[in-house]
Design an enzyme around this catalytic site. Structure first.
Site, PDB file in Angstrom:
ATOM      1  N   ASN A 100       0.832  -1.214   0.000  1.00  0.00           N
ATOM      2  CA  ASN A 100       0.000   0.000   0.000  1.00  0.00           C
ATOM      3  C   ASN A 100       0.864   1.259   0.000  1.00  0.00           C
ATOM      4  O   ASN A 100       0.507   2.252  -0.641  1.00  0.00           O
ATOM      5  CB  ASN A 100      -0.969  -0.010   1.189  1.00  0.00           C
ATOM      6  CG  ASN A 100      -2.192  -0.857   0.901  1.00  0.00           C
ATOM      7  OD1 ASN A 100      -3.052  -0.475   0.124  1.00  0.00           O
ATOM      8  ND2 ASN A 100      -2.234  -2.046   1.504  1.00  0.00           N
ATOM      9  N   ARG A 158       4.822   0.541  27.710  1.00  0.00           N
ATOM     10  CA  ARG A 158       4.055   1.028  26.561  1.00  0.00           C
ATOM     11  C   ARG A 158       4.007   2.563  26.570  1.00  0.00           C
ATOM     12  O   ARG A 158       4.042   3.205  25.517  1.00  0.00           O
ATOM     13  CB  ARG A 158       2.638   0.447  26.626  1.00  0.00           C
ATOM     14  CG  ARG A 158       1.885   0.583  25.329  1.00  0.00           C
ATOM     15  CD  ARG A 158       2.561  -0.257  24.260  1.00  0.00           C
ATOM     16  NE  ARG A 158       1.854  -0.179  23.009  1.00  0.00           N
ATOM     17  CZ  ARG A 158       1.925  -1.084  22.041  1.00  0.00           C
ATOM     18  NH1 ARG A 158       2.703  -2.145  22.173  1.00  0.00           N
ATOM     19  NH2 ARG A 158       1.254  -0.944  20.937  1.00  0.00           N
ATOM     20  N   HIS A 187      -8.298  -0.651   5.667  1.00  0.00           N
ATOM     21  CA  HIS A 187      -8.684  -1.928   6.280  1.00  0.00           C
ATOM     22  C   HIS A 187      -9.212  -2.858   5.182  1.00  0.00           C
ATOM     23  O   HIS A 187     -10.028  -2.430   4.358  1.00  0.00           O
ATOM     24  CB  HIS A 187      -9.744  -1.712   7.360  1.00  0.00           C
ATOM     25  CG  HIS A 187     -10.098  -2.985   8.054  1.00  0.00           C
ATOM     26  ND1 HIS A 187      -9.281  -3.565   9.002  1.00  0.00           N
ATOM     27  CD2 HIS A 187     -11.147  -3.835   7.889  1.00  0.00           C
ATOM     28  CE1 HIS A 187      -9.813  -4.703   9.401  1.00  0.00           C
ATOM     29  NE2 HIS A 187     -10.944  -4.893   8.743  1.00  0.00           N
ATOM     30  N   GLU A 203      -7.731  -1.993  -2.401  1.00  0.00           N
ATOM     31  CA  GLU A 203      -6.825  -1.225  -1.528  1.00  0.00           C
ATOM     32  C   GLU A 203      -5.902  -0.290  -2.303  1.00  0.00           C
ATOM     33  O   GLU A 203      -5.774   0.894  -1.964  1.00  0.00           O
ATOM     34  CB  GLU A 203      -5.965  -2.172  -0.683  1.00  0.00           C
ATOM     35  CG  GLU A 203      -6.775  -3.009   0.282  1.00  0.00           C
ATOM     36  CD  GLU A 203      -5.897  -3.848   1.198  1.00  0.00           C
ATOM     37  OE1 GLU A 203      -4.892  -3.334   1.706  1.00  0.00           O
ATOM     38  OE2 GLU A 203      -6.219  -5.029   1.399  1.00  0.00           O
TER      39      GLU A 203
HETATM   40  C1  GAR Z   1      -3.188  -4.780   3.862  1.00  0.00           C
HETATM   41  O1  GAR Z   1      -4.049  -5.754   3.345  1.00  0.00           O
HETATM   42  C2  GAR Z   1      -3.935  -3.863   4.811  1.00  0.00           C
HETATM   43  O2  GAR Z   1      -5.239  -3.605   4.398  1.00  0.00           O
HETATM   44  C3  GAR Z   1      -3.936  -4.683   6.073  1.00  0.00           C
HETATM   45  O3  GAR Z   1      -2.636  -5.221   6.129  1.00  0.00           O
HETATM   46  C4  GAR Z   1      -2.150  -5.414   4.791  1.00  0.00           C
HETATM   47  C5  GAR Z   1      -0.800  -4.740   4.661  1.00  0.00           C
HETATM   48  O4  GAR Z   1      -0.210  -5.005   3.421  1.00  0.00           O
HETATM   49  N1  GAR Z   1      -4.245  -3.877   7.217  1.00  0.00           N
HETATM   50  C6  GAR Z   1      -4.951  -4.325   8.253  1.00  0.00           C
HETATM   51  O5  GAR Z   1      -5.364  -5.466   8.348  1.00  0.00           O
HETATM   52  C7  GAR Z   1      -5.197  -3.292   9.339  1.00  0.00           C
HETATM   53  N2  GAR Z   1      -6.238  -3.724  10.232  1.00  0.00           N
HETATM   54  P1  GAR Z   1       0.971  -4.102   2.839  1.00  0.00           P
HETATM   55  O6  GAR Z   1       2.031  -4.012   3.940  1.00  0.00           O
HETATM   56  O7  GAR Z   1       1.464  -4.879   1.652  1.00  0.00           O
HETATM   57  O8  GAR Z   1       0.403  -2.764   2.488  1.00  0.00           O
END
Ligand code: GAR
Length: 211
Positions: A14, A66, A110, A181
């Site tokens: 992304n 944290r 998401h 996405e």
């Molecule tokens: C993506 O599918 C994003 O939508 C998801 O993690 C992946 C990251 O991929 N995010 C979540 O699940 C957040 N709750 P990437 O590192 O190749 O962009």
């Protein structure tokens, strides 16, 4: 020029979609000023380096508490002076102080049509496993502003993707990335760069382009 900070944890496809969209003009008037990962081995950091974008790692594991991490994390974010923070597969809970300071200036991608398959425990491949387990026929992705909850903030864009017979979680994940996405996340950045997203009473609206 909208200054964008991208937060990542993994592969960074992304992030790449945003970098590519800036390079080819699908996103205008925005630049990625930094990438922060909680994972030192995230391939996303290599993508940042290849694009000439400063990247750094800050991990909760390097801190005793944290609270200490949250403080240093906010300092690292502030140092980039971002106009917009993009969570692009970032799997660390955003500290409440950061959510408050950057209200309606943090967006998340998401991999489901919120409010389906979202909230605590739904991330990455788990989302697609749950969708296949439930037998839904349409899935998709959502870009939303980040508030204090998990996947509860105002929804900016959504795009649906069909489930096909024989899909595995991996195949479905890839289709959701390709068809949803990697399109709606850059689109949301471009809309925000042009002042076309507003939030009223907890709901986001996209205004029409001036003609
Ligand atoms: C993506 O599918 C994003 O939508 C998801 O993690 C992946 C990251 O991929 N995010 C979540 O699940 C957040 N709750 P990437 O590192 O190749 O962009």
């Amino acid at each position: 020029m909208l200054k964008v900070l991208v937060l990542v944890s993994g592969g960074g496809t992304n992030l790449q979609a945003i970098l590519d969209s800036i390079a080819d003009g699908r996103i205008k008037d925005a630049e990625v000023v930094g990438v922060i990962s909680n994972n030192p081995n995230a391939y996303a950091l290599k993508r940042a380096e290849a694009a000439g974008v400063p990247g750094r790692c800050i991990s909760p594991k390097s801190f005793g508490t944290r609270e200490e991490f949250n403080e240093k994390f906010l300092e690292a974010v502030d140092a980039c002076q971002p106009d917009l923070i993009v969570l692009a597969g970032f799997l660390v809970v955003i500290p409440p102080a950061m959510t408050a300071k950057y209200r309606n200036r943090i967006i998340n991608i998401h991999p489901s049509l919120i409010p389906s398959f979202c909230g605590t425990g739904y991330y990455g491949l788990k989302v697609h496993e749950a969708a296949l387990e439930r037998g839904v026929k349409v899935v998709g992705a959502t870009v939303h502003f980040v508030d204090e909850g998990t996947d509860t903030g105002p929804i900016i864009l959504q795009k649906a993707v069909e489930v096909r017979p024989g899909d595995t979680p991996e195949i479905l994940q890839r289709r959701v990335m390709e068809q949803a996405e990697w399109k709606i996340l850059p689109e949301a950045v471009d809309l925000i760069a042009h002042g076309r997203v507003s939030v009223t009473d907890g709901r986001a609206a996209v205004t029409e382009e001036d003609r």
